[in-house]
Motif scaffolding. Structure first.
Motif, PDB file in Angstrom:
ATOM      1  N   THR A  70       5.811 107.709 -21.237  1.00 29.74           N
ATOM      2  CA  THR A  70       6.177 106.674 -22.203  1.00 29.74           C
ATOM      3  C   THR A  70       5.730 105.343 -21.620  1.00 29.74           C
ATOM      4  OG1 THR A  70       8.083 107.915 -23.002  1.00 29.74           O
ATOM      5  CG2 THR A  70       8.042 105.563 -23.457  1.00 29.74           C
ATOM      6  N   ILE A  71       4.980 104.592 -22.404  1.00 29.37           N
ATOM      7  CA  ILE A  71       4.463 103.299 -21.959  1.00 29.37           C
ATOM      8  C   ILE A  71       5.134 102.215 -22.776  1.00 29.37           C
ATOM      9  CG2 ILE A  71       2.399 101.916 -21.554  1.00 29.37           C
ATOM     10  CD1 ILE A  71       1.621 105.380 -22.310  1.00 29.37           C
ATOM     11  N   THR A  72       5.617 101.197 -22.108  1.00 29.62           N
ATOM     12  CA  THR A  72       6.265 100.068 -22.769  1.00 29.62           C
ATOM     13  C   THR A  72       5.665  98.773 -22.262  1.00 29.62           C
ATOM     14  OG1 THR A  72       8.017  99.923 -21.094  1.00 29.62           O
ATOM     15  CG2 THR A  72       8.426 101.345 -23.005  1.00 29.62           C
ATOM     16  N   ALA A  73       5.616  97.782 -23.143  1.00 29.85           N
ATOM     17  CA  ALA A  73       5.123  96.445 -22.790  1.00 29.85           C
ATOM     18  C   ALA A  73       6.113  95.425 -23.315  1.00 29.85           C
ATOM     19  CB  ALA A  73       3.739  96.200 -23.383  1.00 29.85           C
ATOM     20  N   GLY A  74       6.446  94.416 -22.488  1.00 30.44           N
ATOM     21  CA  GLY A  74       7.436  93.431 -22.867  1.00 30.44           C
ATOM     22  C   GLY A  74       6.949  92.012 -22.687  1.00 30.44           C
ATOM     23  N   SER A  75       7.724  91.095 -23.245  1.00 34.85           N
ATOM     24  CA  SER A  75       7.372  89.684 -23.132  1.00 34.85           C
ATOM     25  C   SER A  75       7.547  89.159 -21.717  1.00 34.85           C
ATOM     26  CB  SER A  75       8.226  88.855 -24.101  1.00 34.85           C
ATOM     27  OG  SER A  75       9.607  89.017 -23.809  1.00 34.85           O
ATOM     28  N   ASP A  76       8.122  89.970 -20.823  1.00 31.77           N
ATOM     29  CA  ASP A  76       8.209  89.586 -19.415  1.00 31.77           C
ATOM     30  C   ASP A  76       6.904  89.824 -18.670  1.00 31.77           C
ATOM     31  OD1 ASP A  76       8.258  92.297 -19.585  1.00 31.77           O
ATOM     32  OD2 ASP A  76      10.098  92.584 -18.429  1.00 31.77           O
ATOM     33  N   THR A  77       5.803  90.039 -19.412  1.00 35.69           N
ATOM     34  CA  THR A  77       4.437  90.242 -18.897  1.00 35.69           C
ATOM     35  C   THR A  77       4.354  91.474 -18.003  1.00 35.69           C
ATOM     36  OG1 THR A  77       4.686  88.856 -16.948  1.00 35.69           O
ATOM     37  CG2 THR A  77       4.023  87.756 -18.984  1.00 35.69           C
ATOM     38  N   LEU A  78       5.152  92.492 -18.295  1.00 34.26           N
ATOM     39  CA  LEU A  78       5.121  93.715 -17.515  1.00 34.26           C
ATOM     40  C   LEU A  78       4.731  94.889 -18.405  1.00 34.26           C
ATOM     41  CD1 LEU A  78       8.335  93.419 -15.299  1.00 34.26           C
ATOM     42  CD2 LEU A  78       5.958  92.960 -14.651  1.00 34.26           C
ATOM     43  N   LEU A  79       3.895  95.764 -17.854  1.00 33.88           N
ATOM     44  CA  LEU A  79       3.518  97.020 -18.483  1.00 33.88           C
ATOM     45  C   LEU A  79       4.082  98.137 -17.615  1.00 33.88           C
ATOM     46  CD1 LEU A  79       1.848  98.595 -20.647  1.00 33.88           C
ATOM     47  CD2 LEU A  79      -0.077  98.498 -19.057  1.00 33.88           C
ATOM     48  N   LYS A  80       4.933  98.975 -18.202  1.00 40.51           N
ATOM     49  CA  LYS A  80       5.638  99.984 -17.416  1.00 40.51           C
ATOM     50  C   LYS A  80       5.325 101.382 -17.931  1.00 40.51           C
ATOM     51  CE  LYS A  80       9.498  96.948 -16.177  1.00 40.51           C
ATOM     52  NZ  LYS A  80      10.969  96.796 -16.110  1.00 40.51           N
ATOM     53  N   PHE A  81       5.214 102.297 -16.966  1.00 40.95           N
ATOM     54  CA  PHE A  81       4.988 103.707 -17.258  1.00 40.95           C
ATOM     55  C   PHE A  81       6.244 104.487 -16.843  1.00 40.95           C
ATOM     56  CE2 PHE A  81       0.887 101.786 -16.802  1.00 40.95           C
ATOM     57  CZ  PHE A  81       0.069 102.437 -17.713  1.00 40.95           C
ATOM     58  N   TRP A  82       6.771 105.303 -17.779  1.00 37.76           N
ATOM     59  CA  TRP A  82       7.999 106.058 -17.564  1.00 37.76           C
ATOM     60  C   TRP A  82       7.729 107.544 -17.785  1.00 37.76           C
ATOM     61  CZ3 TRP A  82      12.258 102.638 -16.780  1.00 37.76           C
ATOM     62  CH2 TRP A  82      12.042 101.317 -17.190  1.00 37.76           C
ATOM     63  N   ARG A  83       8.517 108.375 -17.085  1.00 37.70           N
ATOM     64  CA  ARG A  83       8.528 109.804 -17.388  1.00 37.70           C
ATOM     65  C   ARG A  83       9.341 110.003 -18.660  1.00 37.70           C
ATOM     66  NH1 ARG A  83       4.453 112.055 -15.420  1.00 37.70           N
ATOM     67  NH2 ARG A  83       5.443 114.055 -15.946  1.00 37.70           N
ATOM     68  N   PHE A  84       8.770 110.732 -19.606  1.00 39.48           N
ATOM     69  CA  PHE A  84       9.423 110.850 -20.909  1.00 39.48           C
ATOM     70  C   PHE A  84      10.766 111.576 -20.806  1.00 39.48           C
ATOM     71  CE2 PHE A  84      10.220 113.126 -24.886  1.00 39.48           C
ATOM     72  CZ  PHE A  84      10.178 112.086 -25.801  1.00 39.48           C
ATOM     73  N   LYS A  85      10.829 112.645 -20.031  1.00 43.99           N
ATOM     74  CA  LYS A  85      12.046 113.467 -19.993  1.00 43.99           C
ATOM     75  C   LYS A  85      13.103 112.883 -19.062  1.00 43.99           C
ATOM     76  CE  LYS A  85       9.784 117.825 -21.195  1.00 43.99           C
ATOM     77  NZ  LYS A  85       9.509 119.226 -20.774  1.00 43.99           N
ATOM     78  N   THR A  86      12.710 112.474 -17.869  1.00 51.24           N
ATOM     79  CA  THR A  86      13.691 111.994 -16.885  1.00 51.24           C
ATOM     80  C   THR A  86      14.041 110.527 -17.070  1.00 51.24           C
ATOM     81  OG1 THR A  86      11.943 111.459 -15.301  1.00 51.24           O
ATOM     82  CG2 THR A  86      12.860 113.703 -15.237  1.00 51.24           C
ATOM     83  N   LYS A  87      13.254 109.806 -17.871  1.00 55.14           N
ATOM     84  CA  LYS A  87      13.486 108.373 -18.115  1.00 55.14           C
ATOM     85  C   LYS A  87      13.330 107.538 -16.837  1.00 55.14           C
ATOM     86  CE  LYS A  87      14.966 109.452 -22.322  1.00 55.14           C
ATOM     87  NZ  LYS A  87      14.968 110.925 -22.217  1.00 55.14           N
TER      88      LYS A  87
END
Length: 892
Positions: free
Chosen positions: A500-517
């Motif tokens: 799971t990939i998320t992008a926020g206004s805090d100028t960070l791009l984060k990659f997460w494991r979908f199942k374990t979060k």
């Protein structure tokens, strides 16, 4: 890129305008006409600068007119022509498409038209009324009114009143004129209210008058007597229509979109159709002798109503409707590329088909509570329970037959809504996180590829996962239930539900494991992202940043692979091509740019008149769909690379794009633009790319591959019966030498002086190929004899080469032919033809060549050249095959 001034572009080399979807009507009243031959009613509506013609029985579009220079302000029709006013000019359309006449003479904008027999009457906002000869285009009569005392706002022709027209004014007075004698016959004082509509009733001498105060007056113009009047509570009368199939009913339209039906016998209101349109009813017309009424409005809707209800009410029979406010988000639904989902500022979610309008779907407005909306409890108004406009949505077709397949985020709301595409309704779930602040808003949404889950990002930094089947909350990302410290601008999941990939206004791009979060990687961006797009097949993730730049990441390596700059405004949308090679972006600078990811270059850029706010590429790659500011339609652009070769070149940094006309213009203009663009951008390949490479001829294989097997082919094609001898030609008819017999006629002088005894030299005539070989031997250029052989078929080539031995005892022609093959091999062109011709030549003349030492020495040199050339080719082949085998083994 270095250079002096800016470089001007030549339009788009990739896309050309195709058509526009979802445009049906605007505020201009429609025109209804009956076709005598087809025995069918046709409806004509104005859409911007064009006219659309529909058949009433199916509401299928049958014609789109050529575009006019200005927007159409009024439409009228008679038995033969359709008239449209645009600016100060009135145009007449034949066959619902072509402009056959223009009426020019008004000094102000034309706002009323009235066809009357062989004449056309037009009135402008400056008080000028002109009667035109409809066929010739000449002015027949010119009337001038003072807008301060009599401002013409309505116009009609009373039935059976020959050469008479009735004019209504904003001051309330009516005037009856004779256009043949140019005389004012009578003036009606009016009812102290501005006249908005004049409509002829089925009864002679009786006219319906609509006023700006909401009064409807049924007036006898012969007696100047008011028969009855009604009052509408919804404001001015926008349209009037009399029913002609029996019941004495008059329908009146209002600015709120309601329609009232009044009974003229009982003099009372019998029914009302509330919210028939979401905007003012532009026009309402009853079909002659049928219980059907056609209405249109500025809400981009055409509706046909049928009167089969008890009490005189109407129900909707069929309709065509698009967005009543500009769409903001669009996306293709499904893998066939035939349906486009569109969410507009009007709060509706609609699906437009690129195949036919009958496949369009309207999923309607979202509702906060369906049960309350049905019961209308606690005095809630009609719009109180409607959801606000959709800001973003995601769809998937994997499980759409089982449960809801669309999830939407709404303006100012935390809860996301689900929709069912197949049932064309709002879904069963409102996806709300367990605990959050009231001012939190859902910002981004993505449905997994399996169709079971949806990921929703909110303005407080939460990223939640929900099950679409049950609507239950399945967890959130982040240690303190916050994935980002700012607003979540984008979420995405990979194909296998591992990331799971998320992008926020805090100028960070984060990659997460979908199942374990659990968080895996965190990347710092140069600026806050505006939106995000993931191409799941290629693993390319595109981010549009607030500094108008683009960044592309590879989700496998978690690295930045491309960075693009060039937009001068907020990037509103992005889309990938199906193969992941192109990234197409649209921005507020009114440009549509195509970036080539493998080369990292801008390969296409063009301007549009209105800033695009949404873009989507078809999964099949055939169309690009765009939505624009202040436009209600979806515009389709054809991908020209699927129709033929398109030369794409990297565009310089100072490239100045050229504006492309939005789809919907005439076909002739499109063809001229495409022709000029193809002429400029067509890539012309060189005759020979390099000394170490060879070029094959463009001739089919049958022209050179079967040269060695002609005897077998002739044996197989031998006819069963002997051929029939042709009719004998005159014996002394002269012929031209060559393989193909051609007769020639001698002039009169030649016939007198020509001897009938043939000379010995005329018996040994050479063919064109042999003569060309001798000439080429002297000049050193063998292009002409080679072209002669290319024009011949296999049998003719065999005859030409066989005839080289019969031209004499010397070997000059043999040497010339060998030198021709040597020149072909040295140039590297026509590699296949050179080997085919040489093989046949050796097969036919090897015995003669072996007795000639000079020819044998030349053939030995030719053999050395052949071996050297083939060694280089074989090395290239072996290297390519080795690399291909290595690549296949690495993939496996």
């Amino acid at each position: 890129m270095p250079g002096g001034g800016s470089l001007a572009g030549g339009g788009s080399s990739l896309f050309t305008g195709f058509r526009v979807l979802g445009l049906y009507s605007n505020h201009v009243p429609h025109a209804l006409r009956f076709h005598q031959k087809h025995r069918e009613f046709y409806l004509v509506t104005a859409v911007g600068k064009c006219l659309h013609t529909y058949n009433v029985n199916r509401l299928g579009i049958v014609a789109v007119s050529n575009s006019l220079p200005d927007d159409i302000t009024y439409v009228a029709a008679d038995r033969m022509l359709v008239f449209a006013a645009a600016g100060k000019v009135v145009s007449a359309f034949a066959r619902n498409k072509e402009v056959v006449m223009r009426y020019e003479g008004h000094k102000c904008e034309v706002r009323l038209l009235l066809p009357l027999g062989d004449h056309l009457i037009s009135a402008d906002c400056g008080g000028e009324v002109i009667v035109w000869d409809a066929q010739g285009g000449d002015e027949y009569l010119h009337l001038q009114f003072d807008p301060n005392t009599f401002d013409v706002t309505a116009m009609m022709h009373p039935s059976t009143y020959l050469n008479k027209i009735l004019l209504g004014s904003s001051q309330g007075a009516l005037q009856l004129w004779n256009i043949k004698t140019s005389k004012l016959l009578y003036t009606f004082p009016g009812w102290s209210a501005g006249v908005t509509v004049l409509q002829q009733s089925p009864a002679v001498d009786v006219v319906g008058v609509g006023t700006a105060t909401g009064r409807i007056i049924i007036h006898n113009i012969r007696m100047d007597e008011t028969l009855m009047s009604f009052t509408q509570d919804w404001g001015p009368i926008t349209s009037l229509a009399f029913r002609t199939d029996g019941p004495p009913i008059i329908a009146s339209g209002s600015p709120q979109g309601h329609i009232a039906f009044w009974n003229l016998e009982n003099r009372q209101l019998v029914a009302q159709q509330r919210h028939a349109h979401s905007t003012a009813v532009a026009a309402a017309t009853f079909l002659q002798g049928e219980p059907l009424m056609v209405t249109n409005g500025a809400d981009n809707t055409i509706k046909v109503w049928i009167f089969d209800q008890e009490g005189g009410g109407a129900r909707l029979l069929r309709s065509r409707h698009g967005h009543s406010a500009p769409p903001t988000t669009i996306n293709h639904h499904g893998n066939d590329g035939k349906n486009i989902l569109s969410a507009g500022q009007d709060g509706t979610l609609q699906s437009f088909s690129t195949v036919h309008e009958r496949f369009n779907k309207n999923l309607g407005h979202g509702s906060i509570n369906k049960k309350k909306e049905k019961k209308k409890k606690k005095g809630l108004t009609y719009n109180a329970l409607r959801l606000p406009a959709i800001t973003s949505f995601s769809s998937a077709t994997t499980r759409q037959s089982d449960w809801d397949s669309i999830v939407t985020c709404h303006r100012g709301r935390l809860a996301a809504s689900t929709w069912n595409y197949q049932r064309c309704t709002m879904g069963a779930h409102h996806l709300l996180p367990p605990s959050s602040r009231r001012d939190t808003v859902a910002m981004a949404v993505a449905i997994t590829s399996c169709g079971n889950f949806t990921v929703i990002g909110s303005s407080c930094g939460r990223v939640d996962v929900y099950n679409l089947q049950s609507g239950l909350h399945r967890g959130c990302y982040g240690d303190d239930e916050k994935a980002h410290s700012g607003v979540v601008r984008g979420v995405a999941t990979d194909t296998l539900n591992q990331l799971t990939i998320t992008a926020g206004s805090d100028t960070l791009l984060k990659f997460w494991r979908f199942k374990t979060k659990k968080q895996e990687v965190e990347l710092k961006l140069n600026a806050a992202p505006a939106n995000m797009m993931l191409h799941r097949d290629s693993g390319m993730l595109a981010l549009a940043l607030d500094d108008f730049t683009l960044q592309v990441f590879d989700i496998e390596t978690r690295r930045l692979v491309r960075k693009f700059a060039g937009h001068h405004g907020n990037i509103n949308g992005m889309t990938f091509s199906p193969d992941g090679r192109w990234l197409i972006t649209v921005a507020m600078d009114c440009t549509i740019r195509t970036w080539d990811l493998p080369s990292g270059c801008l390969v296409d850029c063009f301007l549009v008149a209105m800033a695009p706010v949404g873009v989507s590429m078809s999964p099949t790659g055939d169309f690009l769909a765009t939505a624009h500011v202040d436009s209600l339609g979806l515009y389709l652009w054809t991908n020209k690379s699927l129709c033929g070769p398109v030369g794409l070149r990297p565009l310089p940094a100072d490239y100045q794009p050229v504006e492309e006309t939005l789809p919907g213009v005439t076909a002739d203009e499109q063809e001229q633009e495409v022709t000029s663009e193809e002429t400029d951008d067509t890539y012309k390949s060189a005759d020979q790319l390099g000394a170490e490479l060879v070029t094959l001829s463009l001739l089919p294989e049958s022209r050179w591959k079967s040269l060695l097997h002609l005897d077998i082919i002739k044996k197989r094609n031998k006819p069963a019966a002997p051929p029939v001898a042709p009719t004998a030609a005159p014996f002394f008819l002269p012929t031209i030498p060559g393989l193909t017999p051609q007769f020639t006629l001698a002039s009169a002088d030649e016939q007198e002086t020509q001897s009938k005894v043939l000379s010995w030299g005329s018996m040994s005539q050479k063919t064109k190929f042999a003569t060309a070989l001798e000439t080429a031997m002297d000049s050193g250029s063998f292009d002409h004899p080679l072209q002669l052989l290319k024009d011949c078929g296999p049998s003719a080539v065999s005859m030409e080469l066989s005839g080289l031995a019969a031209e004499g005892s010397d070997s000059s022609l043999f040497m010339a032919f060998i030198l021709m093959i040597d020149s072909m091999l040295s140039s590297g062109r026509d590699f296949d033809l050179a080997h085919g011709y040489l093989a046949l030549f050796l097969k036919l003349h090897l015995r003669s060549l072996s007795q000639d030492p000079i020819a044998m020495e030349t053939l030995h040199c030719l053999s050395t050249r052949l071996e050297a050339g083939w060694a280089e080719l074989r090395a290239s082949f072996d290297q390519s095959l080795c690399l291909l085998s290595y690549t296949k083994s690495a993939l496996l």
